[in-house]
Scaffold this motif. Structure first.
Motif, PDB file in Angstrom:
ATOM      1  N   UNK A  31     -16.309  17.513 -15.144  1.00 44.06           N
ATOM      2  CA  UNK A  31     -15.630  17.602 -14.634  1.00 44.06           C
ATOM      3  C   UNK A  31     -13.733  17.179 -16.230  1.00 44.06           C
ATOM      4  N   UNK A  32     -13.150  18.018 -15.972  1.00 41.89           N
ATOM      5  CA  UNK A  32     -12.093  18.286 -17.318  1.00 41.89           C
ATOM      6  C   UNK A  32     -11.387  18.781 -16.900  1.00 41.89           C
ATOM      7  N   UNK A  33     -10.093  19.091 -17.758  1.00 36.27           N
ATOM      8  CA  UNK A  33      -8.932  19.592 -17.815  1.00 36.27           C
ATOM      9  C   UNK A  33      -8.763  21.098 -19.402  1.00 36.27           C
ATOM     10  N   UNK A  34      -8.045  21.522 -18.445  1.00 32.62           N
ATOM     11  CA  UNK A  34      -8.150  22.941 -19.285  1.00 32.62           C
ATOM     12  C   UNK A  34      -6.193  23.915 -19.402  1.00 32.62           C
ATOM     13  N   UNK A  35      -6.159  24.190 -20.266  1.00 33.89           N
ATOM     14  CA  UNK A  35      -4.773  24.622 -20.309  1.00 33.89           C
ATOM     15  C   UNK A  35      -4.546  26.131 -19.294  1.00 33.89           C
ATOM     16  N   UNK A  36      -4.150  25.810 -18.218  1.00 33.96           N
ATOM     17  CA  UNK A  36      -4.766  27.619 -17.021  1.00 33.96           C
ATOM     18  C   UNK A  36      -4.535  28.655 -18.176  1.00 33.96           C
ATOM     19  N   UNK A  37      -3.720  29.283 -19.632  1.00 30.27           N
ATOM     20  CA  UNK A  37      -4.347  29.917 -20.080  1.00 30.27           C
ATOM     21  C   UNK A  37      -5.741  30.291 -20.379  1.00 30.27           C
ATOM     22  N   UNK A  38      -6.763  28.642 -20.708  1.00 27.13           N
ATOM     23  CA  UNK A  38      -8.214  29.043 -21.355  1.00 27.13           C
ATOM     24  C   UNK A  38      -8.591  28.874 -19.834  1.00 27.13           C
ATOM     25  N   UNK A  39      -8.453  28.738 -18.840  1.00 24.54           N
ATOM     26  CA  UNK A  39      -9.125  28.259 -17.805  1.00 24.54           C
ATOM     27  C   UNK A  39      -9.979  30.554 -17.701  1.00 24.54           C
ATOM     28  N   UNK A  40     -11.243  30.624 -17.598  1.00 26.47           N
ATOM     29  CA  UNK A  40     -11.798  31.554 -17.274  1.00 26.47           C
ATOM     30  C   UNK A  40     -13.294  31.055 -16.116  1.00 26.47           C
TER      31      UNK A  40
END
Length: 179
Positions: A142-151
Motif C-alpha cells: 500500500x502506498x500513495x500517488x498523485x491521482x495524475x500518476x495512477x494507472x
C-alpha cells in the motif's frame, strides 16, 4: 550490549535519509509560495490490484501507516511504501493521515521497532514510478500517488467512502510548478 547495538542500528536506518549538510534547510520546511504551488491535486491511496480491499476509513489508514495494523483481512502482510523525505506527498500523509511531523514519525517507528510493537519499517522509494512498480509487484503493498500518476497497474482506494476525484476527498497535495 546487544540491545543497545540493535537500537543504534534501527536509529541509523530511520535517520539516515534525513542527514543533510550543516546549515542546509530541509526542502519540506520551506514555506510554499505562489511561485511553487498553484493549487492542489488528490493524493490517491493505492494497493496491488489483487488486494480485495476497495475502501478504508481514515482510522484504518492511520493504523496501517503507523504500523499498528500489519495484515490485510485476507491475512496477507501489509507492506507500507512511502516516498522519500523530500517528497511533498510524504508531508501530506504525515500531516493528514498520521497527524505527525517527520521527526515524530521517525521517533514513532524507532520506538516501535525497538519495543517490538512494529515489526517492519516502511519501504522508502524516490519516485512515483518506483512506488507504482513496487505496489504492482508486491500483493500486500500500500502506498500513495498523485491521482495524475495512477494507472491501471495499481488500484486506488476509496477513503471514508470518497474516491480521489470526489470533491469531498480529504487527501490533497500541492501542485508543484512543472507538474
Amino acid at each position: 550490549m546487544r540491545r543497545v547495538a540493535k537500537w543504534l542500528v534501527l536509529l541509523a536506518c530511520v535517520l539516515w535519509p534525513a542527514i543533510q549538510p550543516a546549515g542546509m534547510p530541509h526542502p519540506a520546511s520551506a514555506p510554499a509560495s505562489a511561485d511553487q504551488t498553484f493549487g492542489t491535486e488528490p493524493l490517491a491511496i493505492v494497493v496491488n490490484r489483487s488486494n480485495p480491499v476497495d475502501e478504508l476509513s481514515m482510522p484504518e489508514l492511520r493504523a496501517i501507516f503507523l504500523g499498528s495494523r500489519g495484515h490485510w483481512s485476507t491475512g496477507r502482510r501489509v507492506t507500507l511504501v512511502m516516498r522519500d523525505i523530500d517528497a511533498p506527498e510524504r508531508s501530506v500523509i504525515l500531516r493528514d493521515v498520521c497527524g505527525m511531523t517527520e521527526q515524530q514519525f521517525r521517533t514513532h517507528f524507532v520506538r516501535g521497532l525497538y519495543n517490538g510493537e512494529i515489526l517492519i519499517s516502511p519501504k522508502i522509494l524516490a519516485s512515483d514510478t518506483g512506488v507504482r512498480r513496487f505496489i504492482f509487484n508486491v500483493p500486500g503493498a500500500i502506498g500513495y500517488l498523485r491521482l495524475s500518476e495512477v494507472d491501471s497497474s495499481v488500484k486506488a482506494l476509496r477513503i471514508d467512502e470518497h474516491r480521489p476525484g470526489d470533491k469531498e476527498y480529504k487527501l490533497r497535495a500541492p501542485i508543484q510548478a512543472g507538474n
